[in-house]
Design a protein around this motif. Structure first.
Motif, PDB file in Angstrom:
ATOM      1  N   ALA A 115      44.970 -19.597  34.946  1.00 32.85           N
ATOM      2  CA  ALA A 115      45.956 -19.082  33.171  1.00 32.85           C
ATOM      3  C   ALA A 115      44.548 -18.380  32.561  1.00 32.85           C
ATOM      4  O   ALA A 115      43.637 -18.707  32.595  1.00 32.85           O
ATOM      5  N   PRO A 116      44.719 -17.900  31.484  1.00 33.31           N
ATOM      6  CA  PRO A 116      46.367 -17.313  31.141  1.00 33.31           C
ATOM      7  C   PRO A 116      47.113 -16.195  31.840  1.00 33.31           C
ATOM      8  O   PRO A 116      48.026 -15.579  31.731  1.00 33.31           O
ATOM      9  N   GLY A 117      46.046 -15.266  32.871  1.00 36.03           N
ATOM     10  CA  GLY A 117      46.503 -14.181  33.420  1.00 36.03           C
ATOM     11  C   GLY A 117      47.489 -15.003  34.673  1.00 36.03           C
ATOM     12  O   GLY A 117      48.661 -13.747  35.122  1.00 36.03           O
ATOM     13  N   SER A 118      47.552 -16.113  34.758  1.00 26.19           N
ATOM     14  CA  SER A 118      48.404 -16.186  35.782  1.00 26.19           C
ATOM     15  C   SER A 118      50.776 -16.932  34.862  1.00 26.19           C
ATOM     16  O   SER A 118      50.894 -16.954  35.456  1.00 26.19           O
ATOM     17  N   GLN A 119      50.130 -16.952  33.737  1.00 24.03           N
ATOM     18  CA  GLN A 119      51.312 -17.277  33.263  1.00 24.03           C
ATOM     19  C   GLN A 119      52.094 -16.166  33.438  1.00 24.03           C
ATOM     20  O   GLN A 119      51.859 -14.886  33.420  1.00 24.03           O
ATOM     21  N   ALA A 120      53.685 -16.223  33.295  1.00 17.85           N
ATOM     22  CA  ALA A 120      54.009 -14.688  33.406  1.00 17.85           C
ATOM     23  C   ALA A 120      54.708 -14.348  32.227  1.00 17.85           C
ATOM     24  O   ALA A 120      54.859 -13.342  32.701  1.00 17.85           O
ATOM     25  N   PRO A 121      54.489 -14.644  31.295  1.00 23.14           N
ATOM     26  CA  PRO A 121      54.688 -13.531  30.289  1.00 23.14           C
ATOM     27  C   PRO A 121      52.973 -12.737  30.049  1.00 23.14           C
ATOM     28  O   PRO A 121      53.245 -11.710  29.549  1.00 23.14           O
ATOM     29  N   ALA A 122      52.129 -13.173  30.404  1.00 17.41           N
ATOM     30  CA  ALA A 122      50.919 -12.379  30.587  1.00 17.41           C
ATOM     31  C   ALA A 122      50.897 -11.250  31.765  1.00 17.41           C
ATOM     32  O   ALA A 122      51.686 -11.445  33.098  1.00 17.41           O
ATOM     33  N   TYR A 123      49.580 -10.350  31.679  1.00 14.92           N
ATOM     34  CA  TYR A 123      49.708  -9.134  32.578  1.00 14.92           C
ATOM     35  C   TYR A 123      48.087  -8.795  33.652  1.00 14.92           C
ATOM     36  O   TYR A 123      47.613  -8.747  32.557  1.00 14.92           O
ATOM     37  N   GLY A 124      48.966 -10.305  34.260  1.00 13.15           N
ATOM     38  CA  GLY A 124      47.489 -10.400  35.011  1.00 13.15           C
ATOM     39  C   GLY A 124      46.512  -9.174  35.869  1.00 13.15           C
ATOM     40  O   GLY A 124      47.599  -8.873  36.661  1.00 13.15           O
ATOM     41  N   VAL A 125      45.590  -8.857  36.333  1.00  6.98           N
ATOM     42  CA  VAL A 125      45.135  -8.068  37.099  1.00  6.98           C
ATOM     43  C   VAL A 125      43.855  -8.883  38.237  1.00  6.98           C
ATOM     44  O   VAL A 125      43.370 -10.227  37.452  1.00  6.98           O
ATOM     45  N   GLY A 126      44.028  -8.315  39.540  1.00  8.21           N
ATOM     46  CA  GLY A 126      43.580  -8.975  40.228  1.00  8.21           C
ATOM     47  C   GLY A 126      42.452  -7.667  40.844  1.00  8.21           C
ATOM     48  O   GLY A 126      41.824  -6.837  39.886  1.00  8.21           O
ATOM     49  N   ALA A 127      41.000  -7.451  41.755  1.00 12.84           N
ATOM     50  CA  ALA A 127      40.104  -6.472  41.284  1.00 12.84           C
ATOM     51  C   ALA A 127      40.303  -6.438  42.992  1.00 12.84           C
ATOM     52  O   ALA A 127      40.097  -7.252  44.160  1.00 12.84           O
ATOM     53  N   TYR A 128      39.493  -5.573  43.322  1.00  8.38           N
ATOM     54  CA  TYR A 128      39.548  -4.639  44.507  1.00  8.38           C
ATOM     55  C   TYR A 128      37.889  -3.882  44.586  1.00  8.38           C
ATOM     56  O   TYR A 128      37.380  -3.160  43.112  1.00  8.38           O
ATOM     57  N   ASP A 129      36.989  -3.655  46.010  1.00  9.98           N
ATOM     58  CA  ASP A 129      36.077  -3.061  45.689  1.00  9.98           C
ATOM     59  C   ASP A 129      36.353  -1.676  46.252  1.00  9.98           C
ATOM     60  O   ASP A 129      37.576  -0.669  46.163  1.00  9.98           O
ATOM     61  N   VAL A 130      35.116  -0.464  46.011  1.00  7.95           N
ATOM     62  CA  VAL A 130      34.601   1.040  46.304  1.00  7.95           C
ATOM     63  C   VAL A 130      35.914   0.990  47.431  1.00  7.95           C
ATOM     64  O   VAL A 130      35.921   2.458  47.319  1.00  7.95           O
ATOM     65  N   ASP A 131      35.375   0.314  48.692  1.00  7.79           N
ATOM     66  CA  ASP A 131      36.203   0.819  50.011  1.00  7.79           C
ATOM     67  C   ASP A 131      38.032   0.289  49.988  1.00  7.79           C
ATOM     68  O   ASP A 131      38.468   0.291  50.729  1.00  7.79           O
ATOM     69  N   GLY A 132      38.192  -0.052  49.671  1.00  4.84           N
ATOM     70  CA  GLY A 132      39.316   0.143  48.587  1.00  4.84           C
ATOM     71  C   GLY A 132      40.299  -1.818  49.036  1.00  4.84           C
ATOM     72  O   GLY A 132      41.634  -1.095  49.333  1.00  4.84           O
ATOM     73  N   LYS A 133      39.296  -2.566  49.116  1.00  5.22           N
ATOM     74  CA  LYS A 133      39.161  -3.965  50.194  1.00  5.22           C
ATOM     75  C   LYS A 133      39.466  -4.778  48.857  1.00  5.22           C
ATOM     76  O   LYS A 133      38.452  -4.927  47.951  1.00  5.22           O
ATOM     77  N   ILE A 134      40.956  -5.688  48.629  1.00  6.47           N
ATOM     78  CA  ILE A 134      40.619  -6.607  48.028  1.00  6.47           C
ATOM     79  C   ILE A 134      39.269  -8.078  48.040  1.00  6.47           C
ATOM     80  O   ILE A 134      38.509  -8.111  48.257  1.00  6.47           O
ATOM     81  N   ALA A 135      39.107  -7.760  46.861  1.00  4.87           N
ATOM     82  CA  ALA A 135      37.574  -8.846  46.377  1.00  4.87           C
ATOM     83  C   ALA A 135      38.482  -9.819  46.682  1.00  4.87           C
ATOM     84  O   ALA A 135      39.303 -10.260  47.037  1.00  4.87           O
ATOM     85  N   ASP A 136      37.232 -10.644  47.623  1.00  8.10           N
ATOM     86  CA  ASP A 136      37.494 -11.692  48.489  1.00  8.10           C
ATOM     87  C   ASP A 136      37.485 -12.852  47.465  1.00  8.10           C
ATOM     88  O   ASP A 136      37.488 -13.952  47.798  1.00  8.10           O
ATOM     89  N   PHE A 137      36.519 -12.929  45.978  1.00 11.42           N
ATOM     90  CA  PHE A 137      36.600 -13.854  45.509  1.00 11.42           C
ATOM     91  C   PHE A 137      38.741 -13.498  43.963  1.00 11.42           C
ATOM     92  O   PHE A 137      38.913 -14.873  43.238  1.00 11.42           O
ATOM     93  N   SER A 138      39.661 -12.568  44.201  1.00 19.18           N
ATOM     94  CA  SER A 138      40.175 -12.113  42.703  1.00 19.18           C
ATOM     95  C   SER A 138      41.529 -13.170  43.870  1.00 19.18           C
ATOM     96  O   SER A 138      42.023 -13.338  44.890  1.00 19.18           O
ATOM     97  N   GLY A 139      41.759 -14.228  42.293  1.00 17.16           N
ATOM     98  CA  GLY A 139      43.021 -15.135  42.216  1.00 17.16           C
ATOM     99  C   GLY A 139      43.950 -13.872  42.387  1.00 17.16           C
ATOM    100  O   GLY A 139      44.733 -13.221  42.412  1.00 17.16           O
TER     101      GLY A 139
END
Length: 844
Positions: A355-379
């Motif tokens: 939270a707060p990114g995991s709350q339904a009303p919020a617009y949460g954002v994950g992360a990826y790298d320059v190769d287009g792979k999801i970041a290993d730390f991304s929630g």
């Protein structure tokens, strides 16, 4: 907020003589599972609060009220400004009416507090009995402990030592989301949009950020009121600062020049909701309120019409509904919010977002790298709180290079770095399609539709939308392509009428019935505005030029319109005069300036005189700021109209605090004590009855505690407060009159007395310290008193003999929560024998 006081000068462990409850700054809170020990309660109580008070300790917590504002009218507003004004009015009105009974209860219990309208909550410090009493109240929904949240970034991954020059090509993240294609094909860089962050602050004069700071007046001067707010108290001046770097980095990704920013044409403002590497509930809530209704640097005079369009939040932690009320208030006000999903992922495990990114009303954002792979730390999702799909979308967040304090650049990683890509992308979308401004649902839908799908469903969902990537990779070019292109584009150039030279930094404002847009001209004098179809009035302003205007400019859907302007230079004249102090005497060393202009400030001479040799014709605000020690001298702000040489006298007002209490030097009229207060030795306190009700910060008292250390404490009798601090301070004691707060001792030559003079309705009550000695052995003895006036409510502080002139003392008053004070002096040798200071009660 103030830093904790320094360690005690002596090792003895002092305790409160009698503890009820005191208070600290600010706050709201969420609901937590109810403990078995509170089965009689109507409110849910945070177990950590129960644990602390159950051990006999005080706890600081938020009391959240059940009644919440109805924001439906705000959601139905036609414009962003209308939505913000409506939300602000509804939230503040509901808090004012519903908090009054609880505030009356706390005042009766001598408990300090500070309220928040945005979450309808009060922050309180108290013991087990107070928690039990509050939990039983029918108007209380929950009691929640204050928490701290980490700035969401993995800063150790990558860094570089880039120099002062801007990069010449867009950074990889800017290109990956296709922001550069929006620039090129739509000629859109976010013009007319205001974006904000709640973060560690911003280096406002960084070369890549300085030009589009909304507080930049375009002529070398800056206005920080309504454009910057620091509730943490960490910045040394009223100007923006960043003591971490995180906030400067996220702001650069949103609006930085030279290729680092997604929307380099947008304006920015900021609130420092994070003390340094973490963010307290108190500061975040203060910042959250300011985003909805920006204020001046003192936190006063809110202006919801100046709220930003977009706010970035690259912080978070825990699984709590904290801040959800604020998220929903922003959404109702038409402010698009983006939140980091968090860095606690491992590339596999589900439900690692916070939270707060995991709350339904919020617009949460994950992360990826320059190769287009999801970041290993991304929630990842789904949300632990409500089961909603999280994140909502993903953006570049690994090895993201952006601005950094010191006019440099740095590459770091985290969902913190991904989130400002989304915030900046919304600026591009709203600039290109202004009919979307304030429409949160439609904007989210376009972001989601434009996103590139990535089919990782191991945490649930589909290829189109899942709990690893959300809706997919952000593609703002696709979203802009899908947007309703109903706007007209107005471009033009502003030049000097006589010379034809381009004029930069000129403000161009277009005002219509449903839309108001403002931009400033670039270095070549050009500007660009996208406007919904309609009729507009244009107003232009820039220092050194007469204002320009053009009325009735009609634009139609999809039309390309050119509106050029020429401005006429005006003459300059001398402005001179005299600055007087609060008593009417010449004030030397005061700083005099014409606010919001490039005119160099000057300092008054020994006779209070000043001269500004060249000020352009126009209407301004002239300010005169006293030099330290300011004592009772406030800052002068007066209207200045220049149409020739001007001569004026500027008398500074009495200095006041946020509540409106003010001080002035007064005639010395010593009142001798008659009744003795049984105080003696180094540390002692006694509670005395007051002959008439005495008010402090609007709360009436019938008794007070008097200490050997020159304090009158209206909250509780305390021992051990021998180390004076600057006011205000969240640390106890709070709710005090510091007549002469120092480490004092009373021996056989010393005494404390009281005296009441006059008749009912016009009595004066004095608390008198006679011949008090300094505990650390300084020579001389101090005699002083505090005099309370029944008729006016004022308190006068009088000084019969003051060896050292108060060089080690604090003088002033402080409110019950340690968040507001009128301090006359702190460790300054400014007190004189046979002198007096009168503090008048405020009306706020």
């Amino acid at each position: 907020m103030h830093l904790p006081r320094s360690p005690r000068r002596r090792s003895a462990a002092w305790a409160a003589a009698a503890i009820t409850a005191a208070a600290v700054l600010i706050g709201p809170a969420p609901a937590f599972a109810q403990s078995d020990t509170t089965t009689r309660s109507t409110a849910e109580v945070d177990p950590s609060v129960l644990d602390t008070v159950g051990k006999g300790k005080d706890s600081t917590f938020f009391v959240v009220l059940k009644k919440q504002a109805d924001l439906s009218a705000a959601k139905g507003g036609r414009t962003h400004a209308a939505k913000a004004k409506s939300a602000f009015a509804a939230l503040r009105a509901k808090a004012k009416s519903s908090q009054q009974p609880l505030q009356s209860f706390l005042d009766k219990e001598k408990v300090g507090y500070q309220s928040f309208w945005i979450a309808n909550a009060l922050k309180v410090t108290g013991d087990e009995r107070l928690v039990e009493d509050l939990a039983k109240r029918a108007d209380v929904a929950s009691i929640v402990k204050e928490h701290h949240y980490a700035l969401d970034a993995t800063e150790s991954r990558v860094s570089d030592a880039a120099g002062d020059s801007d990069p010449v090509t867009p950074e990889w993240g800017v290109k990956d989301i296709k922001a550069d294609q929006v620039w090129d094909q739509y000629d859109d860089r976010g013009e007319g949009i205001v974006i904000a962050n709640v973060d560690s602050g911003v280096q406002y004069d960084h070369p890549a950020l300085k030009a589009n700071y909304r507080g930049n007046n375009g002529d070398g001067s800056f206005t920080h009121d309504y454009n910057w707010y620091d509730p943490t108290g960490q910045c040394p001046t009223s100007a923006p600062c960043d003591n971490n770097g995180h906030g400067t980095h996220t702001m650069g990704t949103m609006v930085g020049a030279g290729g680092v920013g997604v929307a380099p044409g947008a304006k920015w403002i900021a609130a420092k909701g994070c003390e340094s590497s973490s963010c307290s509930d108190s500061s975040l809530l203060a910042a959250g309120q300011w985003i909805l209704a920006p204020t001046d640097h003192t936190g006063q005079n809110p202006r919801p019409d100046l709220a930003p369009d977009i706010v970035n939040n690259s912080w978070g932690g825990g699984d709590t509904t904290f801040y959800q009320d604020i998220v929903e208030a922003w959404n109702a006000a038409g402010i698009f919010e983006a939140f980091a999903s968090g860095n606690d992922g491992d590339g596999v495990t589900c439900s690692t977002g916070h939270a707060p990114g995991s709350q339904a009303p919020a617009y949460g954002v994950g992360a990826y790298d320059v190769d287009g792979k999801i970041a290993d730390f991304s929630g990842f999702g789904p949300s632990r709180l409500d089961g909603s799909m999280k994140p909502n979308i993903s953006a570049p967040g690994v090895n993201v290079r952006s601005t950094w304090p010191g006019n440099t650049y740095k590459a770091i990683s985290g969902t913190s770095m991904a989130t400002p890509h989304v915030a900046g992308a919304v600026a591009l979308l709203w600039s290109s399609a202004p009919s979307l401004i304030g429409n949160i649902d439609a904007t989210r839908a376009l972001l989601n539709e434009g996103a590139r799908n990535v089919g990782d469903t191991h945490c649930g969902g589909t290829a189109d939308a899942n709990n690893v990537w959300g809706e997919g990779k952000l593609d703002i070019f696709a979203s802009v392509d899908k947007a309703p292109h109903t706007a007209a584009v107005v471009t033009g150039k502003v030049t000097d009428k006589a010379t034809g030279s381009a004029l930069s930094g000129v403000t161009v404002k277009a005002s219509g019935s449903d839309s108001n847009r403002t931009v400033t001209t670039s270095a070549d004098g050009s500007y660009r505005l996208t406007l919904p179809a309609g009729t507009y009035d244009f107003a232009l302003g820039g220092y050194g030029y007469a204002d320009g205007a053009r009325s009735g400019v009609a634009v139609t859907t999809g039309e390309q319109v050119t509106e050029d302007f020429t401005l006429t230079a005006v003459a300059s004249h001398a402005v001179s005069g005299t600055v007087l102090d609060v008593t009417g005497k010449p004030l030397a060393k005061a700083t005099v300036q014409v606010a919001g202009t490039p005119v160099a400030a000057v300092t008054t001479d020994s006779a209070g005189r000043f001269n500004l040799p060249k000020v352009a014709e126009g209407s301004y605000t002239l300010t005169a700021t006293p030099a330290a020690p300011v004592l009772c001298n406030g800052t002068y702000n007066g209207k200045l109209t220049v149409d020739g040489d001007e001569t004026l006298t500027a008398r500074v007002p009495a200095r006041s605090d946020s509540t409106g209490n003010s001080c002035t030097p007064a005639a010395y009229s010593w009142i001798a004590g008659s009744g003795k207060v049984a105080l003696s030795g180094d540390e002692d306190a006694r509670t005395i009855a007051l002959p008439f009700p005495v008010k402090l910060y609007g709360v009436s008292y019938s008794s007070a505690s008097v200490t050997t250390n020159g304090l009158i404490n209206f909250m509780e009798p305390r021992l051990g407060d021998y180390e004076n601090v600057a006011l205000p301070s969240a640390d106890k004691p709070n709710g005090t009159v510091a007549a002469f707060w120092d480490d004092l001792t009373l021996d056989k030559k010393s005494s404390v007395q009281t005296s009441t003079t006059g008749t009912a309705g016009s009595r004066k009550f004095a608390v008198v310290w006679n011949n008090a000695a300094f505990a650390e052995g300084s020579s001389g003895r101090v005699s002083f008193e505090a005099v309370f006036d029944e008729a006016t409510g004022a308190v006068s502080l009088q000084y019969q003999s003051v060896p050292g002139s108060g060089a080690s003392a604090t003088v002033g008053i402080e409110n019950q929560s340690g968040t507001d004070a009128l301090q006359y002096s702190f460790d300054e040798p400014v007190l004189k024998d046979h002198s007096a200071i009168r503090i008048a009660q405020g009306t706020k």
